[in-house]
Design a protein around this motif. Structure first.
Motif, PDB file in Angstrom:
ATOM      1  N   LEU A 187      12.552  89.275  60.561  1.00 50.05           N
ATOM      2  CA  LEU A 187      12.411  88.038  59.797  1.00 50.05           C
ATOM      3  C   LEU A 187      11.259  88.146  58.823  1.00 50.05           C
ATOM      4  N   THR A 247      18.530  91.507  58.893  1.00 46.21           N
ATOM      5  CA  THR A 247      17.379  90.774  58.353  1.00 46.21           C
ATOM      6  C   THR A 247      17.714  89.294  58.227  1.00 46.21           C
ATOM      7  N   GLU A 248      16.682  88.482  58.244  1.00 42.23           N
ATOM      8  CA  GLU A 248      16.814  87.038  58.085  1.00 42.23           C
ATOM      9  C   GLU A 248      15.626  86.567  57.255  1.00 42.23           C
ATOM     10  N   TRP A 249      15.897  85.876  56.126  1.00 43.86           N
ATOM     11  CA  TRP A 249      14.820  85.438  55.229  1.00 43.86           C
ATOM     12  C   TRP A 249      14.713  83.924  55.237  1.00 43.86           C
ATOM     13  N   TYR A 250      13.518  83.419  54.987  1.00 39.63           N
ATOM     14  CA  TYR A 250      13.282  81.980  54.955  1.00 39.63           C
ATOM     15  C   TYR A 250      12.271  81.664  53.849  1.00 39.63           C
ATOM     16  N   ILE A 261      16.951  78.441  62.066  1.00 36.53           N
ATOM     17  CA  ILE A 261      16.864  79.901  62.175  1.00 36.53           C
ATOM     18  C   ILE A 261      16.861  80.316  63.643  1.00 36.53           C
ATOM     19  N   ILE A 267      19.405  82.924  65.484  1.00 39.08           N
ATOM     20  CA  ILE A 267      18.946  84.095  66.249  1.00 39.08           C
ATOM     21  C   ILE A 267      19.514  84.064  67.669  1.00 39.08           C
ATOM     22  N   VAL A 323      13.114  90.418  68.296  1.00 38.59           N
ATOM     23  CA  VAL A 323      12.882  89.636  67.075  1.00 38.59           C
ATOM     24  C   VAL A 323      11.567  90.123  66.485  1.00 38.59           C
ATOM     25  N   VAL A 363       8.659  89.894  63.759  1.00 33.10           N
ATOM     26  CA  VAL A 363       8.045  88.910  62.858  1.00 33.10           C
ATOM     27  C   VAL A 363       6.915  89.536  62.052  1.00 33.10           C
TER      28      VAL A 363
END
Length: 396
Positions: A179, A206-209, A219, A223, A231, A233
């Protein structure tokens, strides 16, 4: 790594613009002989622990040098003054910091920290003839086009494969998600990390915020539905990472958390401590359990009359400030970034705490202007703290 940091009090938030550290009770210096060191990073907001730890490391080095007679510049001993600026975690903040330093005649700078800040800082600092030691993981954090830019830590390609392999074997990882903010500060390093995990055999997405998010509920739900083993970070500001992990734990996430970058101890503390975060592996840019770093910590707390910051970037900031002051002494000036950079390239990095290191970066960036001091791998497994593993980083 011991978790005595969990009992430390938080340092107070700094103002947006912090200028000039005045040190009292110091030895006499040559009249009107003063050299300036700048420091820039996020000193407010979710990434504040990064910027404030950098500031503390530079201030400590200035205090140490001043207490021991100052810096030899030509035939004079000069007092060190620190000028600190909040980079605000933004491109505009990085550019503004460089211009502010120029107005204050500061040409030797520790930072910026975040890739977004570095992106704004680099072209402006090049025009301003400023030499700097950056911290971030931007894919172009240093390079031949910016010969006055140096890097005081290593990016994921230098240590990532070994760390990912170690984590995979210890925690039996098969899948993960990385993330990060949806700007260069998150996507550059996050993409690198995902590739490293995948190359190690851990299937990773991937995970974007949006940077500044305070509610990670949606989110966290995604997940949970991914059902991944870990996970990561790493590229999240410590404050935001703590919020996310808390919400994942409240949702019942059973897996492992990871932070392959500075601030792991802060994230654990912000997430409820080891009694809540039972499985976590993280990475420090120095081996924090090394006796030499313990000595640095003791010197800091004796001289600064305050606990060393939780965020271990304080140690890397000290290493860079120490090296920068040596180069200034050899250059005979703090007012010419090019002359200081020439002397930096001639130096073998040599810390009074960690000893000698070397330069690297040619393979990744096309220029050998990155420190090769050793790093540390830390982990908590089933609620128990493991022994830190020291990893040596080769010079080039």
């Amino acid at each position: 790594m011991t978790l005595n940091f969990l009992n430390k009090a938080r340092t107070a938030a700094a103002p947006v613009l912090l200028m000039g550290l005045c040190l009292t009770g110091l030895p006499a210096f040559a009249q009107d002989c003063e050299i300036k060191l700048g420091t820039v990073g996020p000193m407010t907001g979710g990434g504040a622990s990064w910027g404030l730890s950098e500031k503390a490391g530079v201030e400590f080095e200035a205090a140490y040098v001043n207490a021991n007679g100052g810096v030899q510049v030509g035939n004079r001993k000069c007092k060190v003054k620190v000028v600190a600026v909040d980079g605000l975690s933004t491109v505009a903040g990085g550019a503004a910091a460089s211009n502010y330093f120029a107005s204050e005649k500061v040409f030797a700078i520790n930072g910026p920290v975040l890739s977004t800040e570095i992106t704004g800082f680099k072209p402006v600092s090049k025009r301003n003839n400023q030499v700097n030691f950056a911290t971030g993981f931007a894919k172009d954090v240093i390079g031949p086009d910016f010969p006055l830019a140096f890097h005081k830590i290593q990016s994921p390609p230098a240590w990532g494969p070994l760390v990912a392999k170690t984590a995979k074997e210890r925690f039996k990882l098969k899948s993960a998600v990385v993330l990060g903010p949806n700007d260069q500060g998150g996507t550059d390093a996050g993409t690198q990390l995902a590739k490293i995990y995948n190359d190690t055999g851990v299937k990773t997405g991937t995970e974007w915020y949006q940077r500044g998010t305070t509610n990670f509920g949606p989110i966290a739900t995604r997940i949970m539905n991914m059902n991944v083993d870990a996970v990561d970070v790493t590229t999240m500001p410590p404050g935001e990472a703590g919020i996310l992990i808390k919400q994942l734990l409240e949702a019942g996430y059973p897996g492992v958390f990871a932070r392959l970058g500075a601030g792991g101890d802060v994230v654990i503390k912000n997430s409820g401590g080891i009694e809540k975060v039972k499985n976590f592996y993280w990475f420090d840019h120095v081996p924090t359990e090394n006796p030499a770093i313990k000595k640095l910590t003791a010197d800091f707390e004796r001289l600064m009359k305050a606990p060393v910051p939780d965020n271990a970037l304080v140690f890397n900031a000290q290493l860079a400030a120490e090296t920068m002051l040596k180069a200034i002494s050899l250059a005979g000036t703090d007012q010419d970034g090019e002359k200081i950079a020439v002397e930096l390239r001639k130096l073998t990095p040599d810390s009074r705490y960690l000893g000698k290191a070397g330069w690297r970066g040619k393979g990744q960036y096309g220029i050998n202007q990155e420190f090769s001091f050793p790093v540390g791998f830390n982990y908590i497994q089933d609620g128990k703290v493991g022994a830190q593993v020291k990893l040596d980083i080769p010079a080039e």
